[in-house]
Design an enzyme around this catalytic site. Sequence first.
Site, PDB file in Angstrom:
ATOM      1  N   LYS A   1      39.716  41.437  38.191  1.00  0.00           N
ATOM      2  CA  LYS A   1      40.454  41.670  39.434  1.00  0.00           C
ATOM      3  C   LYS A   1      41.950  41.562  39.161  1.00  0.00           C
TER       4      LYS A   1
ATOM      5  N   ILE B   1      34.412  33.183  44.987  1.00  0.00           N
ATOM      6  CA  ILE B   1      34.601  32.514  46.288  1.00  0.00           C
ATOM      7  C   ILE B   1      33.493  31.492  46.521  1.00  0.00           C
TER       8      ILE B   1
ATOM      9  N   SER C   1      30.919  43.018  43.666  1.00  0.00           N
ATOM     10  CA  SER C   1      32.162  42.905  44.447  1.00  0.00           C
ATOM     11  C   SER C   1      33.350  43.709  43.911  1.00  0.00           C
TER      12      SER C   1
ATOM     13  N   SER D   1      28.699  50.057  50.688  1.00  0.00           N
ATOM     14  CA  SER D   1      27.514  49.188  50.579  1.00  0.00           C
ATOM     15  C   SER D   1      27.717  47.902  51.380  1.00  0.00           C
ATOM     16  N   LYS D   2      28.957  47.390  51.434  1.00  0.00           N
ATOM     17  CA  LYS D   2      29.216  46.195  52.252  1.00  0.00           C
ATOM     18  C   LYS D   2      29.097  46.565  53.746  1.00  0.00           C
TER      19      LYS D   2
ATOM     20  N   TYR E   1      31.571  50.578  46.858  1.00  0.00           N
ATOM     21  CA  TYR E   1      31.526  49.144  47.185  1.00  0.00           C
ATOM     22  C   TYR E   1      31.635  48.929  48.691  1.00  0.00           C
TER      23      TYR E   1
ATOM     24  N   ASP F   1      21.715  31.872  42.854  1.00  0.00           N
ATOM     25  CA  ASP F   1      22.554  32.892  42.230  1.00  0.00           C
ATOM     26  C   ASP F   1      21.778  33.570  41.097  1.00  0.00           C
ATOM     27  N   LYS F   2      21.959  34.881  41.002  1.00  0.00           N
ATOM     28  CA  LYS F   2      21.267  35.670  39.968  1.00  0.00           C
ATOM     29  C   LYS F   2      21.967  35.566  38.619  1.00  0.00           C
TER      30      LYS F   2
ATOM     31  N   THR G   1      34.014  41.957  53.991  1.00  0.00           N
ATOM     32  CA  THR G   1      35.342  42.334  53.510  1.00  0.00           C
ATOM     33  C   THR G   1      36.086  43.214  54.512  1.00  0.00           C
ATOM     34  N   ASP G   2      37.414  43.232  54.398  1.00  0.00           N
ATOM     35  CA  ASP G   2      38.208  44.136  55.243  1.00  0.00           C
ATOM     36  C   ASP G   2      38.084  45.591  54.785  1.00  0.00           C
ATOM     37  N   GLU G   3      37.537  45.798  53.562  1.00  0.00           N
ATOM     38  CA  GLU G   3      37.488  47.176  53.038  1.00  0.00           C
ATOM     39  C   GLU G   3      36.561  48.072  53.845  1.00  0.00           C
TER      40      GLU G   3
ATOM     41  N   ASP H   1      17.282  36.013  42.184  1.00  0.00           N
ATOM     42  CA  ASP H   1      17.854  37.161  42.906  1.00  0.00           C
ATOM     43  C   ASP H   1      17.594  36.941  44.397  1.00  0.00           C
TER      44      ASP H   1
HETATM   45  P1  NAD Z   1      31.971  37.644  42.661  1.00  0.00           P
HETATM   46  O1  NAD Z   1      31.661  38.986  42.113  1.00  0.00           O
HETATM   47  O2  NAD Z   1      32.958  36.774  41.988  1.00  0.00           O
HETATM   48  O3  NAD Z   1      30.619  36.788  42.774  1.00  0.00           O
HETATM   49  C1  NAD Z   1      29.403  37.338  43.228  1.00  0.00           C
HETATM   50  C2  NAD Z   1      28.293  36.323  42.911  1.00  0.00           C
HETATM   51  O4  NAD Z   1      27.052  36.854  43.443  1.00  0.00           O
HETATM   52  C3  NAD Z   1      28.067  36.097  41.408  1.00  0.00           C
HETATM   53  O5  NAD Z   1      27.901  34.719  41.168  1.00  0.00           O
HETATM   54  C4  NAD Z   1      26.758  36.862  41.118  1.00  0.00           C
HETATM   55  O6  NAD Z   1      26.020  36.312  40.049  1.00  0.00           O
HETATM   56  C5  NAD Z   1      26.031  36.714  42.451  1.00  0.00           C
HETATM   57  N1  NAD Z   1      25.020  37.758  42.696  1.00  0.00           N
HETATM   58  C6  NAD Z   1      25.182  39.105  42.539  1.00  0.00           C
HETATM   59  N2  NAD Z   1      24.038  39.734  42.875  1.00  0.00           N
HETATM   60  C7  NAD Z   1      23.149  38.773  43.269  1.00  0.00           C
HETATM   61  C8  NAD Z   1      21.817  38.797  43.752  1.00  0.00           C
HETATM   62  N3  NAD Z   1      21.147  39.942  43.889  1.00  0.00           N
HETATM   63  N4  NAD Z   1      21.225  37.627  44.057  1.00  0.00           N
HETATM   64  C9  NAD Z   1      21.888  36.442  43.913  1.00  0.00           C
HETATM   65  N5  NAD Z   1      23.137  36.362  43.444  1.00  0.00           N
HETATM   66  C10 NAD Z   1      23.772  37.512  43.134  1.00  0.00           C
HETATM   67  O7  NAD Z   1      32.363  37.900  44.185  1.00  0.00           O
HETATM   68  P2  NAD Z   1      33.463  37.144  45.087  1.00  0.00           P
HETATM   69  O8  NAD Z   1      34.768  37.755  44.843  1.00  0.00           O
HETATM   70  O9  NAD Z   1      33.251  35.694  44.967  1.00  0.00           O
HETATM   71  O10 NAD Z   1      32.975  37.633  46.536  1.00  0.00           O
HETATM   72  C11 NAD Z   1      31.975  36.915  47.248  1.00  0.00           C
HETATM   73  C12 NAD Z   1      31.688  37.635  48.542  1.00  0.00           C
HETATM   74  O11 NAD Z   1      32.885  37.723  49.318  1.00  0.00           O
HETATM   75  C13 NAD Z   1      31.202  39.077  48.358  1.00  0.00           C
HETATM   76  O12 NAD Z   1      30.208  39.319  49.324  1.00  0.00           O
HETATM   77  C14 NAD Z   1      32.441  39.924  48.609  1.00  0.00           C
HETATM   78  O13 NAD Z   1      32.081  41.189  49.115  1.00  0.00           O
HETATM   79  C15 NAD Z   1      33.144  39.088  49.654  1.00  0.00           C
HETATM   80  N6  NAD Z   1      34.615  39.216  49.693  1.00  0.00           N
HETATM   81  C16 NAD Z   1      35.360  39.086  48.546  1.00  0.00           C
HETATM   82  C17 NAD Z   1      36.751  39.138  48.618  1.00  0.00           C
HETATM   83  C18 NAD Z   1      37.625  38.979  47.384  1.00  0.00           C
HETATM   84  O14 NAD Z   1      38.843  39.177  47.468  1.00  0.00           O
HETATM   85  N7  NAD Z   1      37.083  38.591  46.231  1.00  0.00           N
HETATM   86  C19 NAD Z   1      37.378  39.339  49.856  1.00  0.00           C
HETATM   87  C20 NAD Z   1      36.576  39.488  50.999  1.00  0.00           C
HETATM   88  C21 NAD Z   1      35.202  39.403  50.905  1.00  0.00           C
HETATM   89  O1  DAU Z   2      40.063  43.434  50.430  1.00  0.00           O
HETATM   90  C1  DAU Z   2      39.024  42.608  50.010  1.00  0.00           C
HETATM   91  C2  DAU Z   2      38.500  43.085  48.682  1.00  0.00           C
HETATM   92  O2  DAU Z   2      39.485  42.745  47.711  1.00  0.00           O
HETATM   93  C3  DAU Z   2      37.154  42.483  48.308  1.00  0.00           C
HETATM   94  O3  DAU Z   2      36.191  42.926  49.228  1.00  0.00           O
HETATM   95  C4  DAU Z   2      36.753  42.899  46.896  1.00  0.00           C
HETATM   96  O4  DAU Z   2      35.548  42.247  46.532  1.00  0.00           O
HETATM   97  C5  DAU Z   2      37.866  42.483  45.941  1.00  0.00           C
HETATM   98  O5  DAU Z   2      37.549  42.913  44.634  1.00  0.00           O
HETATM   99  C6  DAU Z   2      39.192  43.086  46.380  1.00  0.00           C
HETATM  100  O6  DAU Z   2      39.196  44.524  46.229  1.00  0.00           O
HETATM  101  P1  DAU Z   2      40.469  45.307  45.649  1.00  0.00           P
HETATM  102  O7  DAU Z   2      40.021  46.616  45.136  1.00  0.00           O
HETATM  103  O8  DAU Z   2      41.584  45.292  46.632  1.00  0.00           O
HETATM  104  O9  DAU Z   2      40.857  44.282  44.448  1.00  0.00           O
HETATM  105  P2  DAU Z   2      41.321  44.517  42.942  1.00  0.00           P
HETATM  106  O10 DAU Z   2      41.750  43.171  42.435  1.00  0.00           O
HETATM  107  O11 DAU Z   2      40.325  45.281  42.152  1.00  0.00           O
HETATM  108  O12 DAU Z   2      42.615  45.423  43.123  1.00  0.00           O
HETATM  109  C7  DAU Z   2      43.706  45.013  43.930  1.00  0.00           C
HETATM  110  C8  DAU Z   2      44.723  46.137  43.933  1.00  0.00           C
HETATM  111  O13 DAU Z   2      45.295  46.237  42.623  1.00  0.00           O
HETATM  112  C9  DAU Z   2      44.143  47.503  44.244  1.00  0.00           C
HETATM  113  O14 DAU Z   2      45.101  48.252  44.995  1.00  0.00           O
HETATM  114  C10 DAU Z   2      43.962  48.154  42.872  1.00  0.00           C
HETATM  115  C11 DAU Z   2      45.085  47.548  42.065  1.00  0.00           C
HETATM  116  N1  DAU Z   2      44.816  47.366  40.603  1.00  0.00           N
HETATM  117  C12 DAU Z   2      43.682  46.701  40.243  1.00  0.00           C
HETATM  118  C13 DAU Z   2      43.395  46.495  38.893  1.00  0.00           C
HETATM  119  C14 DAU Z   2      42.125  45.798  38.482  1.00  0.00           C
HETATM  120  C15 DAU Z   2      45.738  47.808  39.668  1.00  0.00           C
HETATM  121  O15 DAU Z   2      46.789  48.370  40.009  1.00  0.00           O
HETATM  122  N2  DAU Z   2      45.455  47.601  38.331  1.00  0.00           N
HETATM  123  C16 DAU Z   2      44.314  46.989  37.921  1.00  0.00           C
HETATM  124  O16 DAU Z   2      44.101  46.876  36.687  1.00  0.00           O
END
Ligand code: NAD
Ligand code: DAU
Length: 354
Positions: free
Chosen positions: A197, A11, A83, A161-162, A158, A31-32, A132-134, A57
Amino acid sequence: MIIVTGGAGFIGSNFILSWLKEKNEPVINLDKLTYAGNPDNLSSVKDHPHYTFVHADMGDRQVIRQLLSQHQPRAIINFAAESHVDRSIHGPGDFIQTNIVATFHLLEETRAYFDQLPLEQKAQFRFLHVSTDEVFGSLDPHDPPFSETTAYQPNSPYSASKAASDHLVRAWHHTYGLPILTTNCSNNYGPYQFPEKLIPLMISHALKGKALPVYGDGQNIRDWLYVEDHCEAIMTVLDKGKIGETYNVGGLNEKTNLELVEMICRQLDHLKPASLPYSSLITFVKDRPGHDRRYAINANKIMTELGWRPKESFESGIKKTIDWYLNNENWVNNILNGHYRQWIETNYQDRVSV
Ligand code: NAD
Ligand code: DAU
């Protein structure tokens, strides 16, 4: 200028690309570069005059102190986190360290910086925490969607911790007056998402003719939002959000995992036909422990108070995403190294099909 943490992730990198397209204001990406951080995501802007990368970091107080005093940002947007829920189940330690402890250090340095700003700069400054909504836990099929007043009930390491980091951010506002904003968003999808993911994993497995591992009965529901819409929501909250408030961001788009995977298969059948339909690769595997059944977001607050709405329909967003992965197979292949293969083994080896 603004500082973004975690801008080399999924993101964060989409946010920086949108920011540099839309705004005439410098951005520093701190970014780390964990396994999830990928400088390739930003190769198109690496020489942009408004872009600077700092490899560090966010819990490194000296680096943060120096960066804040040198650049005097008007905002920090905190994306950095561990994440992935499945990784948090296999090894929660890094989640505690980054999402809680490093966020605490970042908040402390931000507070020290904020406290010494002149009044005018103080009034402008914002710390926007991306969450996150989680944190709200799991919904039953007929429960109303999560709103900003839903009680926190995180279920995975996860999400716990969020939730902890959200509470720290809230307390730093309430106790110390740090001007914070928090967003709680649903599942994002789009370009540059790490192939651990669901969506990118299914696309990359399908293209390699590998099994598509659906956890449990595939009836878990997620509310999907195109990543650029999330980035627009963050910019909107930064511009117009009320200090101290939280905003839920969602896609108004609930799908079961099975529906979603079948949809990806149909699109791939059309775009890259194989000898058998891709859906023949779907394999039901052992469920994720503590798997949340349903997430859904009530986004009325950000829509009515700040005027944000998602622009992308799911049909167009998923098509764009699949096209992107088809046109960027090298990006994915560069990730499929030893560490990634080791993760796939750790997560899937005991999940024999059910
Ligand atoms: P991601 O895992 O793709 O990226 C995380 C980034 O943070 C990476 O570039 C990593 O190198 C960096 N990072 C990790 N630890 C660090 C540290 N200690 N210092 C500096 N950089 C560090 O994650 P994402 O999916 O892009 O999510 C970004 C944010 O949005 C997160 O806070 C996540 O909880 C939140 N979020 C994600 C989703 C989703 O669907 N992916 C949805 C809602 C909220
Ligand atoms: O809701 C927001 C969150 O969405 C973010 O905060 C997280 O950072 C992000 O990773 C995501 O979490 P989920 O656990 O919902 O995402 P994931 O893509 O890991 O999984 C989506 C759904 O699919 C979940 O119900 C688990 C399922 N799944 C996932 C994987 C990786 C499978 O069925 N098979 C798989 O191999």
